[in-house]
Design a protein around this motif. Structure first.
Motif, mmCIF file in Angstrom:
data_model
loop_
_atom_site.group_PDB
_atom_site.id
_atom_site.type_symbol
_atom_site.label_atom_id
_atom_site.label_comp_id
_atom_site.label_asym_id
_atom_site.label_seq_id
_atom_site.Cartn_x
_atom_site.Cartn_y
_atom_site.Cartn_z
ATOM 1 N N LEU A 1 0.829 -1.211 0.000
ATOM 2 C CA LEU A 1 0.000 0.000 0.000
ATOM 3 C C LEU A 1 0.859 1.255 0.000
ATOM 4 N N LEU A 2 1.984 1.235 0.704
ATOM 5 C CA LEU A 2 2.869 2.395 0.709
ATOM 6 C C LEU A 2 3.435 2.663 -0.675
ATOM 7 N N GLY A 3 3.642 1.611 -1.431
ATOM 8 C CA GLY A 3 4.175 1.772 -2.778
ATOM 9 C C GLY A 3 3.132 2.150 -3.807
ATOM 10 N N ASP A 4 1.861 2.247 -3.410
ATOM 11 C CA ASP A 4 0.779 2.553 -4.353
ATOM 12 C C ASP A 4 -0.180 3.556 -3.725
ATOM 13 N N PRO A 5 0.191 4.865 -3.755
ATOM 14 C CA PRO A 5 -0.646 5.891 -3.118
ATOM 15 C C PRO A 5 -2.075 5.934 -3.646
ATOM 16 N N GLY A 6 -2.295 5.494 -4.880
ATOM 17 C CA GLY A 6 -3.636 5.536 -5.468
ATOM 18 C C GLY A 6 -4.411 4.241 -5.290
ATOM 19 N N SER A 7 -3.941 3.376 -4.388
ATOM 20 C CA SER A 7 -4.565 2.067 -4.210
ATOM 21 C C SER A 7 -6.048 2.182 -3.844
ATOM 22 N N THR A 8 -6.825 1.271 -4.401
ATOM 23 C CA THR A 8 -8.268 1.213 -4.082
ATOM 24 C C THR A 8 -8.575 0.072 -3.111
ATOM 25 N N VAL A 9 -7.516 -0.542 -2.547
ATOM 26 C CA VAL A 9 -7.723 -1.593 -1.556
ATOM 27 C C VAL A 9 -8.465 -1.007 -0.365
ATOM 28 N N GLN A 10 -9.451 -1.742 0.129
ATOM 29 C CA GLN A 10 -10.280 -1.223 1.209
ATOM 30 C C GLN A 10 -9.904 -1.838 2.561
ATOM 31 N N LEU A 11 -10.082 -1.054 3.613
ATOM 32 C CA LEU A 11 -9.928 -1.551 4.972
ATOM 33 C C LEU A 11 -11.118 -2.453 5.281
ATOM 34 N N THR A 12 -10.844 -3.690 5.648
ATOM 35 C CA THR A 12 -11.931 -4.642 5.862
ATOM 36 C C THR A 12 -12.335 -4.687 7.334
ATOM 37 N N GLN A 13 -13.477 -5.305 7.607
ATOM 38 C CA GLN A 13 -13.909 -5.469 8.984
ATOM 39 C C GLN A 13 -12.935 -6.355 9.754
ATOM 40 N N GLU A 14 -12.342 -7.310 9.056
ATOM 41 C CA GLU A 14 -11.324 -8.154 9.694
ATOM 42 C C GLU A 14 -10.137 -7.310 10.153
ATOM 43 N N ASN A 15 -9.730 -6.351 9.304
ATOM 44 C CA ASN A 15 -8.634 -5.466 9.687
ATOM 45 C C ASN A 15 -8.998 -4.658 10.929
ATOM 46 N N VAL A 16 -10.202 -4.131 10.958
ATOM 47 C CA VAL A 16 -10.667 -3.334 12.102
ATOM 48 C C VAL A 16 -10.671 -4.189 13.370
ATOM 49 N N LEU B 1 -9.803 7.126 4.004
ATOM 50 C CA LEU B 1 -9.352 7.097 5.381
ATOM 51 C C LEU B 1 -8.643 8.404 5.749
ATOM 52 N N LEU B 2 -7.840 8.928 4.824
ATOM 53 C CA LEU B 2 -7.180 10.205 5.062
ATOM 54 C C LEU B 2 -8.195 11.332 5.198
ATOM 55 N N ASP B 3 -9.260 11.292 4.383
ATOM 56 C CA ASP B 3 -10.308 12.310 4.498
ATOM 57 C C ASP B 3 -10.924 12.273 5.899
ATOM 58 N N SER C 1 -14.243 3.108 9.667
ATOM 59 C CA SER C 1 -13.497 3.130 8.406
ATOM 60 C C SER C 1 -13.538 1.821 7.629
ATOM 61 N N ALA C 2 -14.260 0.824 8.125
ATOM 62 C CA ALA C 2 -14.385 -0.426 7.355
ATOM 63 C C ALA C 2 -14.965 -0.107 5.986
ATOM 64 N N GLY C 3 -14.311 -0.575 4.934
ATOM 65 C CA GLY C 3 -14.746 -0.291 3.570
ATOM 66 C C GLY C 3 -14.068 0.917 2.958
ATOM 67 N N PHE C 4 -13.284 1.675 3.745
ATOM 68 C CA PHE C 4 -12.609 2.868 3.226
ATOM 69 C C PHE C 4 -11.359 2.497 2.440
#
Length: 503
Positions: free
Chosen positions: A412-427, A469-471, A461-464
């Motif tokens: 994710l750090l290498g791809d600032p425009g990533s559309t990967v979402q924060l999942t509920q599992e991550n939360v 997330l920055l917003d 932020s799940a789904g962000f």
């Protein structure tokens, strides 16, 4: 630098030292020329040497170094922590001068057989008291400075080997000299040198040649000016003045008339066990530094000039002034302490953490606040990590999360425009980590503030995506709630100023 400017900078340097050397992040002060874009400019300044350079917004107002002192600019230079540049563990170097050299040569590896020290053979000198030929190096290399005040580890006659024990010389058959005497190091009073001599053994040849012929021998046209003994992770180097060293040890160089006073702005060069040949520029000749409880004054200072294992190297006039030591990243102390506690290689991830700080957390109100809190309260955090204990189960759980998320975060750090979402599992995983932090690491009040951050920033932020997330982290209302919660924590240093600013 003219004499009048140098005198004014010395006065300003003393004022800076009086006001800021008590700060644990400030390791020394010097004078010299401002560095901009990696190059020395012609602007004379006072130099503040710090373990870690942080942008102004990350430093509390009480610890923020001034931009000027007495009308002179202050250049803040990140050096890491200065250390006696001998070693008791093998020092990393691209091509260390670790081979067996007979006769022993200036710049080669040398150390104490009994203490296992590792450093550099400075040169050969003549003892004025009896005419014998001796090896000159740092006293913590030849006499194990750690016990020097009692002299228990520096008994006259102790074997000095070449190469050092860690370079394959751990055998009495490699003895080239025996410890003779040292300039004592004393805590609580100013010291001006770190040096010692060891008398050559019978049958050991004498030569003024430099190892691998990397530099001309010491001579009246190539005079010695100092002896290197302190180095930082970035190669910042403090040197004792050679005339001070020779006078206090009552020795002389083999070639008469071969010393000179260091001059600010003049080029210098040396050959050391770890960094080989380097050349830099003298930035100060009256520098002060505190290391391991010892105070040193009236030293020579240069940037990117030596590494651990170079201690004892004799420094001469000459060179191009820009053959530097490599510039490594300075590891965050908190990563090292956390890695040691949980048996994780976190220190290797320092670059990714800095990238996350600058390219993610640094782009939001809440992120900047969190980063500032870490830096401003770093000593407390490191102390807690150092004394805390964790169970094997906790270590295993930490390893599981590390293996699960390290690759994802790097991607994710290498791809600032990533559309990967924060999942509920991550939360849920973040919730579990917060809940599992022991009272040894986080107080009750601090954990309450963490739950405010979790509830206001992470849980919704799940789904962000990264951008979303920055917003959320830039929402002023969220930021204000987090700050209000943090201000309820006794003793926590909180700075509300937003943004990274360049010095």
């Amino acid at each position: 630098m003219d004499t009048r400017t140098a005198a004014a900078l010395d006065e300003a340097k003393a004022r800076l030292a009086d006001g800021y050397l008590a700060d644990p992040n400030v390791v020394g002060v010097a004078k010299g020329f401002r560095t901009r874009g990696g190059e020395l400019t012609g602007e004379p300044v006072v130099i503040a040497l710090v373990r870690k350079k942080r942008r102004a917004a990350l430093v509390s107002r009480s610890r923020l170094l001034p931009s000027t002192v007495g009308g002179h600019g202050v250049d803040v230079v990140e050096t890491g922590e200065f250390r006696f540049s001998g070693a008791t563990a093998r020092a990393a170097a691209p091509a260390p001068i670790a081979e067996r050299l007979r006769p022993p040569l200036q710049g080669g590896s040398v150390g104490s057989l009994a203490d296992g020290t590792l450093g550099t053979l400075g040169c050969l000198v003549r003892d004025r008291t009896d005419g014998s030929i001796c090896v000159l190096s740092a006293n913590h290399v030849l006499a194990n400075f750690a016990a020097l005040e009692k002299y228990s580890a520096a008994a006259p006659g102790a074997a000095i080997v070449q190469p050092a024990p860690l370079d394959g010389g751990a055998d009495a058959g490699n003895t080239v000299a025996r410890f003779k005497r040292a300039i004592p190091l004393v805590r609580g009073v100013p010291n001006s040198a770190d040096a010692a001599i060891a008398q050559l053994e019978p049958g050991i040849g004498v030569s003024s040649t430099v190892a691998r012929n990397l530099m001309a021998p010491i001579s009246p046209t190539h005079p010695a000016v100092g002896l290197a003994f302190l180095a930082s992770a970035h190669g910042g180097t403090f040197m004792a003045k050679i005339d001070t060293v020779l006078a206090q040890l009552d020795v002389e160089l083999l070639t008469p008339g071969s010393t000179a006073a260091a001059v600010e702005g003049r080029r210098i060069e040396k050959v050391g066990r770890s960094s080989g040949y380097t050349s830099s520029v003298v930035l100060d000749t009256t520098a002060t530094v505190f290391v391991d409880g010892y105070q040193f004054t009236d030293l020579i200072y240069a940037q990117r000039f030596s590494l651990v294992g170079d201690s004892g190297a004799v420094v001469c006039e000459g060179g191009n002034g820009r053959t530097y030591t490599p510039m490594p990243a300075i590891a965050c102390r908190m990563l090292g302490a956390a890695g040691a506690l949980y048996d994780l290689p976190l220190a290797n991830d320092n670059g990714y953490v800095d990238q996350a700080r600058d390219e993610f957390f640094g782009q939001s109100l809440v992120g900047n606040l969190v980063v500032r809190l870490v830096y401003q309260n770093l000593d407390v955090a490191v102390n807690r990590l150092t004394v805390a204990t964790v169970s094997p189960e906790e270590k295993a759980e930490a390893r599981r999360y590390y293996d699960k998320y390290r690759g994802l975060v790097i991607g994710l750090l290498g791809d600032p425009g990533s559309t990967v979402q924060l999942t509920q599992e991550n939360v849920d995983d973040i919730r579990a980590v917060f809940a599992g932090l022991s009272p040894e690491l986080v107080t009750v009040a601090e954990k309450q503030a963490m739950w405010v951050i979790f509830d206001d920033v992470i849980a919704p932020s799940a789904g962000f995506t990264r951008t979303q997330l920055l917003d959320s982290m830039n929402d002023l209302a969220v930021y204000q709630r987090v700050v209000a919660a943090l201000r309820q924590i006794p003793g926590l240093e909180v700075d509300e100023t937003f943004g990274f600013s360049s010095r």
